[in-house]
Write a protein that holds these residues in place. Sequence first.
Motif, PDB file in Angstrom:
ATOM      1  N   LEU A 224       3.659  10.835  -5.781  1.00  0.00           N
ATOM      2  CA  LEU A 224       4.726  11.817  -6.543  1.00  0.00           C
ATOM      3  C   LEU A 224       4.077  12.249  -7.683  1.00  0.00           C
ATOM      4  CD1 LEU A 224       7.958  10.477  -4.973  1.00  0.00           C
ATOM      5  CD2 LEU A 224       6.628  11.943  -3.716  1.00  0.00           C
ATOM      6  N   LEU A 225       4.065  10.743  -8.503  1.00  0.00           N
ATOM      7  CA  LEU A 225       3.612  10.761 -10.347  1.00  0.00           C
ATOM      8  C   LEU A 225       2.388  11.826 -10.631  1.00  0.00           C
ATOM      9  CD1 LEU A 225       4.118  10.685 -13.081  1.00  0.00           C
ATOM     10  CD2 LEU A 225       2.961   8.792 -13.117  1.00  0.00           C
ATOM     11  N   ILE A 226       1.508  11.787  -9.849  1.00  0.00           N
ATOM     12  CA  ILE A 226       0.334  12.326 -10.335  1.00  0.00           C
ATOM     13  C   ILE A 226       0.795  14.105  -9.205  1.00  0.00           C
ATOM     14  CG2 ILE A 226      -1.879  13.093  -9.639  1.00  0.00           C
ATOM     15  CD1 ILE A 226      -2.262   9.548  -9.569  1.00  0.00           C
ATOM     16  N   ALA A 227       0.999  14.215  -8.378  1.00  0.00           N
ATOM     17  CA  ALA A 227       0.570  15.820  -7.350  1.00  0.00           C
ATOM     18  C   ALA A 227       1.810  16.052  -8.425  1.00  0.00           C
ATOM     19  CB  ALA A 227       1.115  15.373  -5.965  1.00  0.00           C
ATOM     20  N   SER A 228       3.111  15.855  -8.969  1.00  0.00           N
ATOM     21  CA  SER A 228       3.655  16.604  -9.353  1.00  0.00           C
ATOM     22  C   SER A 228       3.831  17.245 -11.153  1.00  0.00           C
ATOM     23  CB  SER A 228       5.417  16.051  -9.189  1.00  0.00           C
ATOM     24  OG  SER A 228       5.384  14.317 -10.219  1.00  0.00           O
ATOM     25  N   LEU A 229       2.941  16.090 -11.350  1.00  0.00           N
ATOM     26  CA  LEU A 229       2.199  17.006 -12.437  1.00  0.00           C
ATOM     27  C   LEU A 229       1.660  17.902 -12.674  1.00  0.00           C
ATOM     28  CD1 LEU A 229       1.906  13.636 -14.586  1.00  0.00           C
ATOM     29  CD2 LEU A 229       3.222  15.184 -15.478  1.00  0.00           C
TER      30      LEU A 229
ATOM     31  N   VAL B  34       0.868  -0.897   0.284  1.00  0.00           N
ATOM     32  CA  VAL B  34       0.472   0.412   0.084  1.00  0.00           C
ATOM     33  C   VAL B  34       0.671   0.953  -0.333  1.00  0.00           C
ATOM     34  CG1 VAL B  34      -1.853   1.198   1.054  1.00  0.00           C
ATOM     35  CG2 VAL B  34      -1.793  -1.003   0.933  1.00  0.00           C
ATOM     36  N   SER B  35       1.606   1.506   0.634  1.00  0.00           N
ATOM     37  CA  SER B  35       2.606   2.695   1.329  1.00  0.00           C
ATOM     38  C   SER B  35       3.884   2.866   0.596  1.00  0.00           C
ATOM     39  CB  SER B  35       3.349   2.770   2.236  1.00  0.00           C
ATOM     40  OG  SER B  35       2.521   2.264   3.356  1.00  0.00           O
ATOM     41  N   ILE B  36       4.028   1.591  -1.040  1.00  0.00           N
ATOM     42  CA  ILE B  36       5.140   1.681  -2.253  1.00  0.00           C
ATOM     43  C   ILE B  36       4.406   1.923  -3.250  1.00  0.00           C
ATOM     44  CG2 ILE B  36       6.538   1.011  -3.706  1.00  0.00           C
ATOM     45  CD1 ILE B  36       8.076  -1.332  -1.717  1.00  0.00           C
ATOM     46  N   SER B  37       3.177   1.670  -3.801  1.00  0.00           N
ATOM     47  CA  SER B  37       1.931   2.138  -4.228  1.00  0.00           C
ATOM     48  C   SER B  37       1.656   3.578  -4.428  1.00  0.00           C
ATOM     49  CB  SER B  37       1.070   1.386  -4.826  1.00  0.00           C
ATOM     50  OG  SER B  37       1.725   0.119  -4.277  1.00  0.00           O
ATOM     51  N   THR B  38       1.438   3.287  -3.248  1.00  0.00           N
ATOM     52  CA  THR B  38       1.277   5.187  -2.681  1.00  0.00           C
ATOM     53  C   THR B  38       1.281   5.956  -3.083  1.00  0.00           C
ATOM     54  OG1 THR B  38      -0.769   4.427  -1.217  1.00  0.00           O
ATOM     55  CG2 THR B  38      -0.349   6.543  -1.412  1.00  0.00           C
ATOM     56  N   THR B  39       2.548   6.458  -2.910  1.00  0.00           N
ATOM     57  CA  THR B  39       5.206   7.129  -2.477  1.00  0.00           C
ATOM     58  C   THR B  39       4.089   7.116  -4.143  1.00  0.00           C
ATOM     59  OG1 THR B  39       4.819   6.422  -0.378  1.00  0.00           O
ATOM     60  CG2 THR B  39       6.129   7.695  -1.965  1.00  0.00           C
TER      61      THR B  39
ATOM     62  N   ARG C 272      12.583  14.300 -17.941  1.00  0.00           N
ATOM     63  CA  ARG C 272      14.934  14.071 -18.715  1.00  0.00           C
ATOM     64  C   ARG C 272      14.943  15.498 -18.132  1.00  0.00           C
ATOM     65  NH1 ARG C 272      15.468  12.610 -24.253  1.00  0.00           N
ATOM     66  NH2 ARG C 272      17.327  12.608 -23.996  1.00  0.00           N
ATOM     67  N   ILE C 273      13.831  16.132 -17.368  1.00  0.00           N
ATOM     68  CA  ILE C 273      14.363  17.752 -16.986  1.00  0.00           C
ATOM     69  C   ILE C 273      14.144  18.027 -16.041  1.00  0.00           C
ATOM     70  CG2 ILE C 273      15.124  20.441 -17.449  1.00  0.00           C
ATOM     71  CD1 ILE C 273      14.906  20.057 -20.581  1.00  0.00           C
ATOM     72  N   TYR C 274      12.915  18.515 -15.429  1.00  0.00           N
ATOM     73  CA  TYR C 274      12.621  18.752 -14.451  1.00  0.00           C
ATOM     74  C   TYR C 274      12.612  17.832 -13.520  1.00  0.00           C
ATOM     75  CZ  TYR C 274       8.089  19.847 -10.766  1.00  0.00           C
ATOM     76  OH  TYR C 274       7.821  20.465  -9.831  1.00  0.00           O
ATOM     77  N   VAL C 275      12.365  16.347 -13.827  1.00  0.00           N
ATOM     78  CA  VAL C 275      11.760  15.732 -12.279  1.00  0.00           C
ATOM     79  C   VAL C 275      13.706  15.316 -12.010  1.00  0.00           C
ATOM     80  CG1 VAL C 275      12.184  13.130 -12.104  1.00  0.00           C
ATOM     81  CG2 VAL C 275      10.163  14.680 -13.111  1.00  0.00           C
ATOM     82  N   PRO C 276      15.247  15.066 -12.595  1.00  0.00           N
ATOM     83  CA  PRO C 276      15.850  14.860 -11.917  1.00  0.00           C
ATOM     84  C   PRO C 276      16.787  16.564 -11.515  1.00  0.00           C
ATOM     85  CG  PRO C 276      16.220  14.264 -14.132  1.00  0.00           C
ATOM     86  CD  PRO C 276      14.728  14.362 -14.182  1.00  0.00           C
ATOM     87  N   THR C 277      16.294  17.427 -12.007  1.00  0.00           N
ATOM     88  CA  THR C 277      16.494  18.594 -11.338  1.00  0.00           C
ATOM     89  C   THR C 277      15.382  18.874  -9.354  1.00  0.00           C
ATOM     90  OG1 THR C 277      16.514  19.707 -13.509  1.00  0.00           O
ATOM     91  CG2 THR C 277      16.528  21.578 -11.588  1.00  0.00           C
ATOM     92  N   MET C 278      14.660  17.727  -9.830  1.00  0.00           N
ATOM     93  CA  MET C 278      13.736  18.261  -8.559  1.00  0.00           C
ATOM     94  C   MET C 278      14.204  17.371  -7.913  1.00  0.00           C
ATOM     95  SD  MET C 278      12.546  21.714  -9.141  1.00  0.00           S
ATOM     96  CE  MET C 278      10.833  21.707  -7.862  1.00  0.00           C
TER      97      MET C 278
ATOM     98  N   PRO D 293      -8.382   6.427  -2.619  1.00  0.00           N
ATOM     99  CA  PRO D 293      -8.499   7.604  -1.758  1.00  0.00           C
ATOM    100  C   PRO D 293      -7.376   8.290  -1.525  1.00  0.00           C
ATOM    101  CG  PRO D 293     -10.088   5.699  -1.111  1.00  0.00           C
ATOM    102  CD  PRO D 293      -9.011   5.472  -1.800  1.00  0.00           C
ATOM    103  N   THR D 294      -6.213   7.829  -1.138  1.00  0.00           N
ATOM    104  CA  THR D 294      -5.208   8.474  -0.915  1.00  0.00           C
ATOM    105  C   THR D 294      -3.919   8.531  -1.377  1.00  0.00           C
ATOM    106  OG1 THR D 294      -4.092   6.863   0.085  1.00  0.00           O
ATOM    107  CG2 THR D 294      -5.353   7.514   1.269  1.00  0.00           C
ATOM    108  N   LEU D 295      -4.498   8.924  -2.973  1.00  0.00           N
ATOM    109  CA  LEU D 295      -3.502   8.886  -3.998  1.00  0.00           C
ATOM    110  C   LEU D 295      -2.368  10.043  -4.292  1.00  0.00           C
ATOM    111  CD1 LEU D 295      -4.107   6.921  -7.758  1.00  0.00           C
ATOM    112  CD2 LEU D 295      -2.617   6.163  -5.870  1.00  0.00           C
ATOM    113  N   THR D 296      -2.783  11.017  -4.164  1.00  0.00           N
ATOM    114  CA  THR D 296      -2.805  12.677  -3.678  1.00  0.00           C
ATOM    115  C   THR D 296      -3.849  13.348  -3.142  1.00  0.00           C
ATOM    116  OG1 THR D 296      -1.774  14.312  -5.341  1.00  0.00           O
ATOM    117  CG2 THR D 296      -4.084  13.487  -5.907  1.00  0.00           C
ATOM    118  N   THR D 297      -3.025  13.837  -2.795  1.00  0.00           N
ATOM    119  CA  THR D 297      -3.694  15.142  -1.948  1.00  0.00           C
ATOM    120  C   THR D 297      -3.417  16.764  -2.686  1.00  0.00           C
ATOM    121  OG1 THR D 297      -1.440  15.243  -0.503  1.00  0.00           O
ATOM    122  CG2 THR D 297      -3.353  13.609   0.173  1.00  0.00           C
ATOM    123  N   ALA D 298      -4.167  17.352  -1.763  1.00  0.00           N
ATOM    124  CA  ALA D 298      -4.073  18.989  -2.470  1.00  0.00           C
ATOM    125  C   ALA D 298      -2.759  19.877  -1.374  1.00  0.00           C
ATOM    126  CB  ALA D 298      -5.225  20.108  -1.811  1.00  0.00           C
TER     127      ALA D 298
END
Length: 278
Positions: free
Chosen positions: A79-84, A70-75, A183-189, A144-149
């Motif tokens: 991260l993917l959804i919230a960063s996008l 649960v924790s690894i999948s959620t994390t 290729r640019i945003y993810v490695p930099t952040m 339901p816990t995939l991403t938060t505001a």
Amino acid sequence: MLKKVFSYGVLIVATIVSIFPFLWMVVSATNKSVDVTQGRLLPGSHFVENFKNLLATVDIVPALINSAKVSISTTILSLLIASLAGYGFEIFKSKSKDVVFNILLLSMMIPFAALMVPLFRMFGTISQTAPFLGIDTLTAAVLPTLTTAFLIFFFRQSTKMFPKDILEAGRIDGLSELGVFFRIYVPTMKTTYAAAAIITFMASWNNYLWPLVVLQSPEKQTIPLLISTLGSSYAPDFGVIMTAIVIATLPAALIFFIMQKHFVAGMMGFSKIKREEV
């Protein structure tokens, strides 16, 4: 001088208050149940006995595996959804963008307890057509816990310090928008991702309320539910319970210490932006 002494005094008290529960937990795991209830603060010699009793009482390994899934999948997905979302809110200009973002922030004011009944009914309906997504599945505990505001807000604020010239250079070189992102945003952040990963993993690992509602089979229990089961017996063994809590704490603590350096850098960048805005 007096101000410095006062500051150090406050810091020492705050440190003791913060560390004492952790030390008491570790010490209690080495004592008998009766010693724990009597408030013994000295280390004992019953950790191995408590550990054997824990293994004889409950099956802790499947609960740890369920929590890890649960924790690894959620994390990862969070991260993917919230960063996008944070990237999109900050990089792309739109008149309605801030309105949508403010509405998103308002959702932080709604307590999760108010959402439990609608969510449970929704997943109950889903169970009738897609059982693998419905009640009593780990997927239902994750979705339901995939991403938060807060996480989207965190990424958007951190993106404010991202050098926009690099993005333009990537676009001029022919990268697509997803190419620029991955290729640019993810490695930099990476420090922001590290801080967000720790926050999300620890919140998911310790999540109790929603898994309690949606996971109904003993074999689907996560580690917080298993510890709750130990404490609800007729004569709880507090030495065993503290041993289970110590074991449950280790994965989250290990991840924090491994990523501590990036976590501090990510949080400092976030707080620096907030101060500049103030």
